[in-house]
Design an enzyme around this catalytic site. Sequence first.
Site, PDB file in Angstrom:
ATOM      1  N   GLN A  35       0.847  -1.223   0.000  1.00 12.35           N
ATOM      2  CA  GLN A  35       0.000   0.000   0.000  1.00 12.35           C
ATOM      3  C   GLN A  35       0.871   1.258   0.000  1.00 12.35           C
ATOM      4  O   GLN A  35       2.061   1.207   0.317  1.00 12.35           O
ATOM      5  CB  GLN A  35      -0.897   0.002   1.241  1.00 12.35           C
ATOM      6  N   HIS A  66      -9.127   3.794  19.655  1.00 13.08           N
ATOM      7  CA  HIS A  66      -8.357   2.757  20.344  1.00 13.08           C
ATOM      8  C   HIS A  66      -9.022   2.319  21.643  1.00 13.08           C
ATOM      9  O   HIS A  66      -9.039   1.131  21.977  1.00 13.08           O
ATOM     10  CB  HIS A  66      -6.920   3.225  20.579  1.00 13.08           C
ATOM     11  N   ASP A  90       0.056   0.249  13.560  1.00 16.63           N
ATOM     12  CA  ASP A  90       0.650   1.350  14.336  1.00 16.63           C
ATOM     13  C   ASP A  90       0.801   0.972  15.823  1.00 16.63           C
ATOM     14  O   ASP A  90       1.439   1.680  16.581  1.00 16.63           O
ATOM     15  CB  ASP A  90      -0.216   2.613  14.200  1.00 16.63           C
ATOM     16  N   GLU A 110      -0.187  -8.716  11.354  1.00 17.86           N
ATOM     17  CA  GLU A 110      -0.126  -7.518  10.493  1.00 17.86           C
ATOM     18  C   GLU A 110       0.527  -7.922   9.174  1.00 17.86           C
ATOM     19  O   GLU A 110       1.580  -8.564   9.167  1.00 17.86           O
ATOM     20  CB  GLU A 110       0.691  -6.440  11.216  1.00 17.86           C
ATOM     21  N   ASP A 142      -0.927 -12.419   6.416  1.00 15.44           N
ATOM     22  CA  ASP A 142      -2.272 -11.993   6.035  1.00 15.44           C
ATOM     23  C   ASP A 142      -3.245 -12.531   7.087  1.00 15.44           C
ATOM     24  O   ASP A 142      -3.258 -13.741   7.353  1.00 15.44           O
ATOM     25  CB  ASP A 142      -2.599 -12.564   4.642  1.00 15.44           C
ATOM     26  N   ASP A 160      -8.474  -4.512  13.427  1.00 13.52           N
ATOM     27  CA  ASP A 160      -8.095  -3.105  13.264  1.00 13.52           C
ATOM     28  C   ASP A 160      -7.527  -2.949  11.860  1.00 13.52           C
ATOM     29  O   ASP A 160      -6.312  -2.764  11.659  1.00 13.52           O
ATOM     30  CB  ASP A 160      -7.062  -2.731  14.320  1.00 13.52           C
ATOM     31  N   THR A 162      -7.503  -1.782   7.599  1.00 12.04           N
ATOM     32  CA  THR A 162      -7.781  -0.674   6.700  1.00 12.04           C
ATOM     33  C   THR A 162      -9.199  -0.869   6.170  1.00 12.04           C
ATOM     34  O   THR A 162      -9.903  -1.766   6.612  1.00 12.04           O
ATOM     35  CB  THR A 162      -6.764  -0.687   5.540  1.00 12.04           C
ATOM     36  N   ASP A 163      -9.574  -0.050   5.210  1.00 13.62           N
ATOM     37  CA  ASP A 163     -10.935  -0.170   4.657  1.00 13.62           C
ATOM     38  C   ASP A 163     -10.995  -1.290   3.624  1.00 13.62           C
ATOM     39  O   ASP A 163      -9.950  -1.842   3.262  1.00 13.62           O
ATOM     40  CB  ASP A 163     -11.332   1.195   4.064  1.00 13.62           C
TER      41      ASP A 163
HETATM   42  N1  SAM Z   1      -7.339   2.515  12.859  1.00 13.73           N
HETATM   43  C1  SAM Z   1      -7.248   2.385  11.408  1.00 13.73           C
HETATM   44  C2  SAM Z   1      -8.612   2.444  10.788  1.00 13.73           C
HETATM   45  O1  SAM Z   1      -9.592   2.421  11.534  1.00 13.73           O
HETATM   46  O2  SAM Z   1      -8.675   2.517   9.553  1.00 13.73           O
HETATM   47  C3  SAM Z   1      -6.499   1.121  11.046  1.00 13.73           C
HETATM   48  C4  SAM Z   1      -5.095   1.223  11.501  1.00 13.73           C
HETATM   49  S1  SAM Z   1      -3.945   0.015  11.072  1.00 13.73           S
HETATM   50  C5  SAM Z   1      -2.762   1.055  10.366  1.00 13.73           C
HETATM   51  C6  SAM Z   1      -4.620  -0.870   9.694  1.00 13.73           C
HETATM   52  C7  SAM Z   1      -3.648  -2.007   9.362  1.00 13.73           C
HETATM   53  O3  SAM Z   1      -4.312  -3.093   8.688  1.00 13.73           O
HETATM   54  C8  SAM Z   1      -2.499  -1.587   8.423  1.00 13.73           C
HETATM   55  O4  SAM Z   1      -1.286  -1.636   9.129  1.00 13.73           O
HETATM   56  C9  SAM Z   1      -2.544  -2.608   7.279  1.00 13.73           C
HETATM   57  O5  SAM Z   1      -1.272  -2.969   6.817  1.00 13.73           O
HETATM   58  C10 SAM Z   1      -3.266  -3.770   7.944  1.00 13.73           C
HETATM   59  N2  SAM Z   1      -3.882  -4.741   7.042  1.00 13.73           N
HETATM   60  C11 SAM Z   1      -4.577  -4.498   5.896  1.00 13.73           C
HETATM   61  N3  SAM Z   1      -4.968  -5.656   5.322  1.00 13.73           N
HETATM   62  C12 SAM Z   1      -4.515  -6.677   6.132  1.00 13.73           C
HETATM   63  C13 SAM Z   1      -4.597  -8.106   6.084  1.00 13.73           C
HETATM   64  N4  SAM Z   1      -5.240  -8.733   5.078  1.00 13.73           N
HETATM   65  N5  SAM Z   1      -4.030  -8.826   7.090  1.00 13.73           N
HETATM   66  C14 SAM Z   1      -3.380  -8.191   8.116  1.00 13.73           C
HETATM   67  N6  SAM Z   1      -3.237  -6.837   8.211  1.00 13.73           N
HETATM   68  C15 SAM Z   1      -3.817  -6.089   7.225  1.00 13.73           C
END
Ligand code: SAM
Length: 303
Positions: A35, A66, A90, A110, A142, A160, A162-163
Site C-alpha cells: 500500500q 483505540h 501502528d 499484520e 495476512d 483493526d 484498513t478499509d
Molecule cells: N485505525 C485504522 C482504521 O480504523 O482505519 C487502522 C489502523 S492500522 C494502520 C490498519 C492495518 O491493517 C495496516 O497496518 C494494514 O497494513 C493492515 N492490514 C490491511 N490488510 C490486512 C490483512 N489482510 N491482514 C493483516 N493486516 C492487514
Amino acid sequence: MAERRWMSETLFEEIGLRTSYAADRVLFEDATEHQHMVLFENQTFGKMLMLDGATQVTTRDEFVYHEMMTHVPILAHGAVRDVLIVGGGDCGIAEEVLKHERVARVVQVEIDAAVVEFSKTHFPEFTGPVLDNPRFELVIADGMDFVATTERRFDVIIVDSTDPQGPGAVLFTREFYAGCKRCLTDGGVLVTQNGVPFFQPEEVAGSVAHFRSLFAEGTCYVAAIPTYVGGHMAMGFATDDRALRRTPVETLERRYAEAGRFPTRYWTPEVQAAAFALPRFIADALVEAGAGAGAGGSGSKKP
Ligand code: SAM
C-alpha cells in the site's frame, strides 16, 4: 512562503467527497509492497497516517477509536486472557489492550511489516509500551490466512484493518469472519473496524449480515471520531453470548475497577452501554441489508 501542501482523503471520492488536511511537514512517504503510506504533521490533528488515501490514525483523536475498539469487548466479556489483533500496524490497539493486566497474551497479525517498522520511529507512544512487552507477539502475515489455519484460540479478536480496499478487502468477507469464529473460544467476541455508516452503510450492514449467519448475536456500536469523516463510526460486534452487549454499567464499572481503573479519555462504562443504542438510520441499514431484525441473529451456526 512555500506553497502549502494539502493531503486529501480519497476514500469517498466515488461519492464526490474529499477532505483535505494541510501538511505542515511530510515525515514519510512511500509505497510498500502492499500500500501507499504517507505520514505528515497537521496543526490541528498532530501526526496523521494515511494508507492508500484513507486516514488511519492521528495523534490528536486516536484515543477515541483505540479505547472503544478494546475496552468494549474486553470488559463486556469479563474474563479475557488471549487477544488476537488483525492489522493494527501502528500498535495503538495493542497498547490499549495491554493496559488490561489480566490479558495474558496479545497476538498481532499484520500484513505489512513496513507499517510496524515505521511506527517504531513515528508512533513511539504506541510501539514503545508494546514491542518489548513479553505478553505481546507480532506475526507478519495476512490475517485471512492466519485465522484459517492457526490452532490457537482467542477470547477476543479485534480487526483493526484498513478499509475494504487493497489488502484489507479480504477482512470484510464471510470467509474471514468464519475463520474468526473458528478461532474464538466459547462466548468469545469479535469486533471490527466497520467504517462510517452515513457514507458507507453497506459496509457495516454487509459485515453484520455475515455475523448473523455465523453467530447468535451480530450488531455494531458507534463512536464519534473527528478524522473518520461522516459522523458516527461503526464497530462491528459479534458473539454467541447474547448477554455481552447488554452488560450492565455496574458490572462494567466493577470490571474496570478490577482492571486497575487506568485513565481513559473517551470510554466510560456509561459510554459503552450507550454506544449500542444505534441511531435509527444505522439500525435500519442493518435490517435493509438482510442483516435481520434487531441485533440478534438466527442462532449460532458453525462456519
Ligand atoms: N485505525 C485504522 C482504521 O480504523 O482505519 C487502522 C489502523 S492500522 C494502520 C490498519 C492495518 O491493517 C495496516 O497496518 C494494514 O497494513 C493492515 N492490514 C490491511 N490488510 C490486512 C490483512 N489482510 N491482514 C493483516 N493486516 C492487514
